[in-house]
Design an enzyme around this catalytic site. Structure first.
Site, mmCIF file in Angstrom:
data_model
loop_
_atom_site.group_PDB
_atom_site.id
_atom_site.type_symbol
_atom_site.label_atom_id
_atom_site.label_comp_id
_atom_site.label_asym_id
_atom_site.label_seq_id
_atom_site.Cartn_x
_atom_site.Cartn_y
_atom_site.Cartn_z
ATOM 1 N N HIS A 208 0.700 3.163 10.061
ATOM 2 C CA HIS A 208 0.936 3.190 8.612
ATOM 3 C C HIS A 208 -0.083 4.079 7.909
ATOM 4 O O HIS A 208 -1.200 3.666 7.611
ATOM 5 C CB HIS A 208 0.884 1.771 8.047
ATOM 6 N N GLU B 52 0.454 5.188 4.936
ATOM 7 C CA GLU B 52 0.686 4.988 3.494
ATOM 8 C C GLU B 52 -0.128 3.854 2.903
ATOM 9 O O GLU B 52 0.061 3.487 1.731
ATOM 10 C CB GLU B 52 2.182 4.751 3.242
ATOM 11 N N CYS C 136 6.554 3.781 11.083
ATOM 12 C CA CYS C 136 6.737 2.496 11.759
ATOM 13 C C CYS C 136 8.206 2.297 12.172
ATOM 14 O O CYS C 136 8.672 2.950 13.097
ATOM 15 C CB CYS C 136 6.207 1.346 10.915
#
Length: 237
Positions: A177, A179, A88
């Site tokens: 994202h 994660e 990001c």
């Protein structure tokens, strides 16, 4: 392996990726730049991850530490030629630090949306055995408008051409994202800037919808996170 992580907000950490670091017995050092923590000597580390955050790459007046961070990223990638992964804001900072440009995303990408690999992405070691088209959590209103010289575009979406890129053979970055973990959306929803952006884009009550969508796709998120992590580690070994 000595892993250095640049963070720009306490709740924007490596998330699900922490589980795999733990499994591999890899210790990592987080530097909370927004809290004034100094960047340690880069020579002491082998890998750099740069996470997301609510600020933009040009917000140097409000966040003067961004200047030093970009210098560190440039030196890490161009001079030291060590492995880099940006997510990001970390994706945007890589572009900005290396001579690319970032600008407003015409329509902010927020929600669980599709990302598709390019032909180069399908062949890249970072995305080995991963779906060509995958669901990803997006939460950004800035995009990489022009990639740095020598960048290879690895993934895109209908409204954002550069969702993933590689610089040389040692640096990768993703706009989305990877994660994500089960409490990510709830935690980010508590950040005023994030919640405001979400509601401006999707309307009141959007946080609950986003939580529901994330929950429905969580198994895929976790699977893709582990594959990308394993691929990254294999590519740099």
């Amino acid at each position: 392996m000595r892993l250095l992580v640049f963070q720009h907000l306490d709740c924007e950490h490596p998330g699900q990726l922490r589980q795999y670091l733990k499994q591999d017995g890899i210790d990592w050092t987080a530097v909370e730049l927004d809290e004034g923590e100094p960047i340690p000597p880069l020579e002491d580390y082998d890998v750099l991850w740069v996470m997301g955050g609510p600020m933009d790459v040009w917000d140097v007046d409000e966040n003067p530490w961004l200047v030093e961070e970009k210098q560190a990223i440039r030196r890490w990638v161009r001079e030291l030629k060590k492995p880099y992964l940006g997510l990001c804001l970390g994706h945007q900072l890589l572009a900005d630090a290396l001579g690319g440009t970032c600008g407003p995303q015409p329509i902010p990408e927020i929600g669980v949306l599709d990302v598709e690999l390019t032909g180069e992405g399908e062949a890249d070691p970072l995305f080995k055995d991963m779906p060509v088209r995958q669901k990803a959590l997006q939460w950004h209103s800035v995009r990489v408008a022009q990639p740095p010289e020598g960048a290879t575009i690895l993934a895109g979406s209908d409204s954002c051409r550069i969702q993933a890129m590689r610089i040389g053979e040692n640096a990768w970055s993703l706009q989305y994202h990877v994660e994500v973990e089960p409490d990510t959306v709830a935690n980010w929803g508590e950040i005023e800037a994030y919640r405001a952006s979400l509601e401006r884009t999707l309307g009141k009550g959007a946080l609950e919808v986003m939580k529901s969508d994330a929950d429905a796709n969580m198994n895929g998120f976790v699977s893709n996170a582990e594959k990308l992590y394993r691929n990254f580690m294999a590519a740099i070994s």
